[in-house]
Structures are given as structure tokens and as C-alpha cells.
Design a protein around this motif. Sequence first.
Motif, PDB file in Angstrom:
ATOM      1  N   UNK A  10      66.797  29.667  20.776  1.00 51.16           N
ATOM      2  CA  UNK A  10      66.097  30.402  21.825  1.00 51.16           C
ATOM      3  C   UNK A  10      64.675  29.887  22.019  1.00 51.16           C
ATOM      4  N   UNK A  11      64.405  28.669  21.573  1.00 49.90           N
ATOM      5  CA  UNK A  11      63.029  28.183  21.507  1.00 49.90           C
ATOM      6  C   UNK A  11      62.578  27.266  22.624  1.00 49.90           C
ATOM      7  N   UNK A  12      63.088  27.460  23.825  1.00 52.48           N
ATOM      8  CA  UNK A  12      62.769  26.529  24.912  1.00 52.48           C
ATOM      9  C   UNK A  12      61.310  26.584  25.379  1.00 52.48           C
ATOM     10  N   UNK A  13      60.690  27.755  25.253  1.00 50.75           N
ATOM     11  CA  UNK A  13      59.334  27.950  25.772  1.00 50.75           C
ATOM     12  C   UNK A  13      58.336  28.023  24.610  1.00 50.75           C
ATOM     13  N   UNK A  14      57.481  26.994  24.447  1.00 52.91           N
ATOM     14  CA  UNK A  14      56.532  26.980  23.321  1.00 52.91           C
ATOM     15  C   UNK A  14      55.579  28.179  23.314  1.00 52.91           C
ATOM     16  N   UNK A  15      55.182  28.658  24.499  1.00 53.02           N
ATOM     17  CA  UNK A  15      54.254  29.788  24.569  1.00 53.02           C
ATOM     18  C   UNK A  15      54.907  31.056  24.025  1.00 53.02           C
ATOM     19  N   UNK A  16      56.175  31.286  24.409  1.00 51.52           N
ATOM     20  CA  UNK A  16      56.902  32.452  23.883  1.00 51.52           C
ATOM     21  C   UNK A  16      57.165  32.265  22.388  1.00 51.52           C
ATOM     22  N   UNK A  17      57.499  31.033  22.019  1.00 51.63           N
ATOM     23  CA  UNK A  17      57.721  30.731  20.598  1.00 51.63           C
ATOM     24  C   UNK A  17      56.516  31.151  19.760  1.00 51.63           C
ATOM     25  N   UNK A  18      55.337  30.819  20.259  1.00 51.92           N
ATOM     26  CA  UNK A  18      54.126  31.119  19.497  1.00 51.92           C
ATOM     27  C   UNK A  18      53.945  32.624  19.332  1.00 51.92           C
TER      28      UNK A  18
END
Length: 326
Positions: free
Chosen positions: A259-267
Motif C-alpha cells: 500500500x506504499x505508492x504515495x511517499x507522503x502518505x507513507x511518512x
Amino acid sequence: MKYISSLLRAAAVTAWLACGLAQAADKVVVAGWSQPITEITNLLVEEDKGFFKARGVELGYVPGAGGGDAIRNMLTGQATVAFTDPGSFFAALDKGEKLRAIYDIYPQNVFNVVSLKSSNINKPADLKGKKIGVYSLSSGTRQNLLVLLQQAGLTEADVTIVVTGLLNFAPLMQGQVDATAATDTGLLVGRQKGLGEVNVMAVRDHLNISSDLFVVTEATYQAKKDVLKRFLAGYRDSMAWMIANPDEAAALAVKRAIDGKNPAINREVIQLRNLASVSATTQARGLGALDMAMFQKAADSYKQLGMIQRDIKASDVVMQDLLPPK
């Protein structure tokens, strides 16, 4: 010629030693409660960072759908260690399983119950007669929902529980359930997907028990103490790295988490897990240290809820002798 022969012998010895070192790595398989998702990035980056390899441990991961799954996968021999919630741990102990908790992964309670503003569900008592979603019947979402219901004198019989799946707020948004039990990271993702205005009841406001623990069988605890010590040291190293380097972790999650496509959400997800990993107890004694008084309170609460029948004594089932020094 003698020189070349000596070189060849030295190379052979080096290769033999390297082979021996490779064989010396002990495999530890973690039975997870989830698929390989962003919030466990520190476990997923072993190929990139080698935290466990540096401790002589070869890491494996078996996904699951809830803490009960994690324990079952461990008990059936698919894994060495279960990444599970206290409720699932208590339930297994209640059934007579001989288990030991050896590391407090998330000392903060990250569970909640979420409802749309329009539903006017503002307190636990408002859940009576409602349909409430959970990730699975063996997940911490269900266990913590029952803890929340108890605050209003309610039981599972006072609501209708619906399995909605992991991180799935669609049933709530579509009106199939009145509320859904989730985690802080699940709520974050739901909001990113357009969840809108919601009311959130945090379970920690009522009982701030640990969210997840590393659990092993009594047999594994007795037979593999050295391996487990090195595994926990590797895990603490990986968690300390993620706390200190959330941006790097968020970037690596892009290629390692499903589910890690978006680095900003990941952070944001990683930051929530970093916060959940520390407490007054871990600040005093290091990551993984467990608050025994709080754990005992949790076990007593689960018995009062009727979720378990046996008395559980924390000092009998929590072993902290394998923790690496602070």
C-alpha cells in the motif's frame, strides 16, 4: 607455484569460512497480523538495510488477517514468532496454549471506532443496536471494540458485528455499517480516500493497553533464547532506524509495501507507528520494554469483559529477559 598454491588454499579457507558464516544465520519467521503494509516498513526493508542479517538472523514473514491468524500460523509451525495483539494472546492463553510475550511492539493503544458525523454516534453507549465493522473476527479491532463497549455496560450481543476487511472504510461510507473499528493508520488512509467528517472514539482514552506484542511458544522461548535475543536486537535496530529516518523509510515503502505508492502518505503512516512504539516505559528501559502493571490491568479487563475465563498473571506470561540492553 608455491605462492599460487598458498593463495588457492587461502581462498578455499576464506570460501569455507564464508559458507560457514552463511550457514550460521538462524532463520526467524514472523507471523504477521497483516499483509506487508507500510506500517511495518522496518520489517520489510531487510533486503535494503540488513538489520537482522547483521545479528546473524535470516528474516521471513508470513502474512495474516488479524492477531488470531498470527498465533495460529505460529502454532502450526509456519512461523517462529507471532506479531499479535494482547487480546489474541489472552484468548490463546485462555485455551491452554503455553505462550510467552517477549517484546512490546506498540505500547500505545492505536485502536478506535469511527462513525460518520451524520450518525450522531458520539460515545460508546451510542453504539447499542448498531452495525459495526471489524477487520476480521480474529483481529484486534474486534477485541478493542469489546473493550470500548464495556465502558457503556454493553456487550457483543448489543451490536451487530460485520467483517469489512483490512483498512476498508467503503462499507461505512456506503452506509452498510453504522461505525467501524479500525486503527489510527487505517483511519488515516480512509481520510485520504475521501472518508469525510467523522467522529472518532479512541480506545486509549478508556484503556491504553499495548496494541501489539511479539509472542512465542514456551518451547521456542526455552530452546531458542540466543536466536530470539538476536532477533529482538535486530528488530529494535530496525525500529530505531525508522524512528530516526522516517523519510528514508517512506521512500523504501514505495517498493516494499503493498500500500506504499504515495511517499507522503507513507511518512504519515510511519510517523504514527513511530509514536506508538514509544512510551514512558520504553524511554526508561529501551524499545520493547513492557509496562507490567498496565499489562496486568489489560488481562484483568479482558476477564471482566468475559472474553477470557482464566486469571492471567502478567509475571507468568511476559518474559523480558531477552530484550537487548538499552
